[in-house]
Write a protein that holds these residues in place. Structure first.
Motif, short mmCIF file in Angstrom:
data_model
loop_
_atom_site.label_atom_id
_atom_site.label_comp_id
_atom_site.label_asym_id
_atom_site.label_seq_id
_atom_site.Cartn_x
_atom_site.Cartn_y
_atom_site.Cartn_z
N ILE A 192 0.85 -1.20 0.00
CA ILE A 192 0.00 0.00 0.00
C ILE A 192 0.88 1.25 0.00
N SER A 193 1.93 1.21 0.81
CA SER A 193 2.83 2.35 0.92
C SER A 193 3.54 2.62 -0.42
N GLN A 194 3.85 1.54 -1.12
CA GLN A 194 4.48 1.67 -2.45
C GLN A 194 3.51 2.32 -3.44
N THR A 207 -6.24 -0.04 -5.00
CA THR A 207 -5.57 0.69 -3.93
C THR A 207 -5.32 2.14 -4.36
N ARG A 208 -4.89 2.32 -5.60
CA ARG A 208 -4.64 3.67 -6.12
C ARG A 208 -5.93 4.51 -6.10
N ARG A 209 -7.02 3.89 -6.51
CA ARG A 209 -8.29 4.61 -6.52
C ARG A 209 -8.68 5.05 -5.12
N LEU A 210 -8.50 4.13 -4.16
CA LEU A 210 -8.85 4.47 -2.77
C LEU A 210 -7.96 5.58 -2.23
N LEU A 211 -6.67 5.51 -2.59
CA LEU A 211 -5.72 6.52 -2.10
C LEU A 211 -6.06 7.90 -2.66
N LEU A 212 -6.62 7.90 -3.87
CA LEU A 212 -6.91 9.18 -4.54
C LEU A 212 -8.28 9.74 -4.17
N ASP A 213 -9.12 8.93 -3.53
CA ASP A 213 -10.50 9.35 -3.28
C ASP A 213 -10.92 9.00 -1.85
N SER A 214 -10.70 9.94 -0.94
CA SER A 214 -10.98 9.71 0.48
C SER A 214 -12.45 9.39 0.73
N LYS A 215 -13.31 10.00 -0.06
CA LYS A 215 -14.75 9.78 0.13
C LYS A 215 -15.10 8.32 -0.19
N ASP A 266 -11.21 -7.68 4.51
CA ASP A 266 -11.58 -6.46 3.78
C ASP A 266 -11.49 -5.21 4.66
N VAL A 267 -11.98 -5.35 5.90
CA VAL A 267 -11.92 -4.22 6.84
C VAL A 267 -10.45 -3.82 7.06
N LEU A 268 -9.61 -4.81 7.32
CA LEU A 268 -8.21 -4.54 7.60
C LEU A 268 -7.54 -3.85 6.42
N TYR A 269 -7.73 -4.41 5.24
CA TYR A 269 -7.10 -3.84 4.04
C TYR A 269 -7.53 -2.39 3.83
N HIS A 270 -8.84 -2.13 3.86
CA HIS A 270 -9.31 -0.77 3.61
C HIS A 270 -8.87 0.20 4.71
N ALA A 271 -8.90 -0.27 5.96
CA ALA A 271 -8.46 0.60 7.07
C ALA A 271 -6.97 0.89 6.94
N MET A 272 -6.21 -0.07 6.41
CA MET A 272 -4.77 0.15 6.25
C MET A 272 -4.47 1.16 5.13
N VAL A 273 -5.35 1.26 4.17
CA VAL A 273 -5.18 2.31 3.16
C VAL A 273 -5.36 3.67 3.83
N LEU A 274 -6.34 3.76 4.74
CA LEU A 274 -6.54 5.00 5.49
C LEU A 274 -5.30 5.32 6.35
N LEU A 275 -4.77 4.29 7.01
CA LEU A 275 -3.56 4.50 7.82
C LEU A 275 -2.44 5.07 6.95
N ALA A 276 -2.28 4.50 5.75
CA ALA A 276 -1.21 4.96 4.85
C ALA A 276 -1.41 6.44 4.50
N LEU A 277 -2.66 6.82 4.22
CA LEU A 277 -2.94 8.23 3.90
C LEU A 277 -2.60 9.15 5.07
N LYS A 278 -2.76 8.65 6.28
CA LYS A 278 -2.48 9.45 7.47
C LYS A 278 -1.04 9.24 7.96
N ARG A 332 -5.31 -13.47 -1.08
CA ARG A 332 -5.86 -12.49 -2.02
C ARG A 332 -4.75 -11.65 -2.61
N PHE A 333 -3.83 -11.22 -1.74
CA PHE A 333 -2.83 -10.30 -2.24
C PHE A 333 -1.79 -10.96 -3.10
N SER A 334 -1.53 -12.23 -2.83
CA SER A 334 -0.53 -12.90 -3.66
C SER A 334 -1.07 -13.06 -5.08
N GLN A 335 -2.37 -12.96 -5.23
CA GLN A 335 -2.94 -13.00 -6.60
C GLN A 335 -3.45 -11.62 -6.99
N SER A 336 -3.01 -10.61 -6.27
CA SER A 336 -3.58 -9.26 -6.43
C SER A 336 -5.10 -9.35 -6.39
#
Lengths: 283, 283
Positions: free
Chosen positions: A183-185, A201-209, A241-253, B267-271
């Motif tokens: 995610i950080s990459q 991931t890119r879409r989520l990073l670009l669109d906080s809403k 899914d919760v973990l992944y999406h929440a981690m995208v938020l963590l990365a943004l912050k 999931r991530f290993s297969q993107s």
């Protein structure tokens, strides 16, 4: 009396034979009388326990055992060295990971030159009693190269892809940190123009809403696996899914999962979460 | 051609000198011609790479290096042994953690009697090249005692409380798993009558409605740290709350964090997550 002496655990020195000593600077504001009491107490109890512990380790023919330092929050293996009786005794008394250097035939505390100590919270022995884990929190990067851990050379992936013998700068990463790193990459590449459809991931990073709406949606799905008594596998899947999406938020912050875990540990070591929540609810 | 030969990675044997051999059962349905091509390919490429890798390890005077097996999902240190050239070569070729037994002077693959193999996903070397991590997924408990890992003997806590020398049955637990274990313990005690005010965890475990409402509330607070541009420390704190409350739900559903992480890894290993989400959104 035992409890009143616990403040001495940190500064006191335990020799490999289980003898205690205090440096004059360790006394702080305590009276001589109090000190003496502790010393007597320590001699009859603490010393025996340290000696028993040191005796219980199966030291090899050179008087050594493998000692592995592990990050208490992330589980990352920071480094591996060897300990002798003195190194283990010093780690116990100083609470800083200490090893025996085989090349220099001397004790060394990780951080004594870099100041990046590993603050040891717990010590574990394996079933054979010849391998030790120092479970602790590092003050900074552990490796002398400046890397977070000493294990940054990946060999198997390279063998699989038949590209190069050895990949440097590939820190050992367990699942959560591998995901965090991906995610950080993606975040670092945000300014780079992409061809084709953007990754999710890119879409989520670009669109906080979009991101926040997905996080709320995923957590709702997680709750419904309990409320509607769905399959266990659905719960695991929704939590992923919760973990992944929440981690995208963590990365943004710019928040690391390690920071989150540290908060969790500090709260729990004081039974803090339970206490705080209970207060909130009752208050 | 390189790619078409990758299916040989699993069954082929790599000797400590980097020579490959195939057992007849490894050939499956492939034609002799195809096999020969691969063998030529492997001789000129793969073998060199394995040999270079084996040469790059700083083996000690007995030809050994420390080898640590770590759970790829949880980060738990499963066991520690020693590897020689043959053990590392065998691990590379079989993808199962293999060690050299110093007491029996023989190679042994963890699981060869118990069937609890450690399936190695990645291999890492430390900066000194004398310490190896086998990062993998265990098929079952790693320790011969039946414990999940060999490190279940805690020594420092006992020293702190001056109670006993050594505490058995205390698996090494990093923050997330220590929390999971506490929640699981509270769940096990649900039938035991409690005196005084119940802990917050107990209340959540007993009241699914309260739990789900708290999870939704906490995730909302997490999102607001992004939406309202709050301090980073607030994000870490709210994420800790989300994790804790979601883990109480996991406990109620008998789902382990390790199961969740395994889903995430697969999931991530297969993107997979990105692919699935992207499809959902575009579809």
């Amino acid at each position: 009396m035992a409890v009143s002496c616990l403040h001495f655990l940190q500064p006191m020195k335990v020799s490999s034979r289980g003898r205690l000593s205090f440096s004059s600077s360790d006394y702080g504001g305590y009276s001589l009388k109090r000190r003496s009491t502790c010393l007597v107490f320590a001699s009859s109890n603490k010393l025996d326990k340290v000696k028993t512990l040191l005796d219980s380790v199966k030291w090899d023919e050179k008087g050594l055992a493998v000692a592995i330092a592990q990050n208490v929050d992330t589980g990352a293996i920071l480094m591996q060295g060897f300990a002798n009786r003195d190194a283990l005794a010093t780690t116990i008394s100083s609470r800083r990971a200490t090893f025996f250097s085989r090349s220099r035939s001397t004790l060394w505390t990780k951080g004594e030159t870099s100041n990046n100590f590993i603050n040891v919270h717990d010590i574990y022995l394996d079933c054979d009693r010849d391998s030790i884990i120092y479970l602790g929190k590092p003050d900074g990067p552990t490796c002398h190269t400046g890397a977070e851990t000493c294990y940054y050379t990946r060999v198997s992936a390279s063998l699989k892809h038949l590209e190069s013998e050895i990949e440097e700068n590939k820190l050992t990463q367990t699942t959560l940190y591998s995901l965090e790193s991906t995610i950080s990459q993606r975040k670092a590449e945000l300014d780079v123009p992409q061809s084709g459809a953007p990754s999710w991931t890119r879409r989520l990073l670009l669109d906080s809403k979009l991101l926040c709406s997905k996080i709320r949606e995923e957590v709702d799905e997680l709750c419904r696996t309990l409320e509607e008594n769905e399959e266990k596998s659905r719960t695991a899947s929704e939590m992923a899914d919760v973990l992944y999406h929440a981690m995208v938020l963590l990365a943004l912050k710019d928040v690391k999962m390690e920071d989150v875990l540290q908060v969790l540990r500090q709260r729990f070591s004081q039974s803090g979460i339970e206490e705080k929540r209970s207060r909130k609810l009752n208050g």
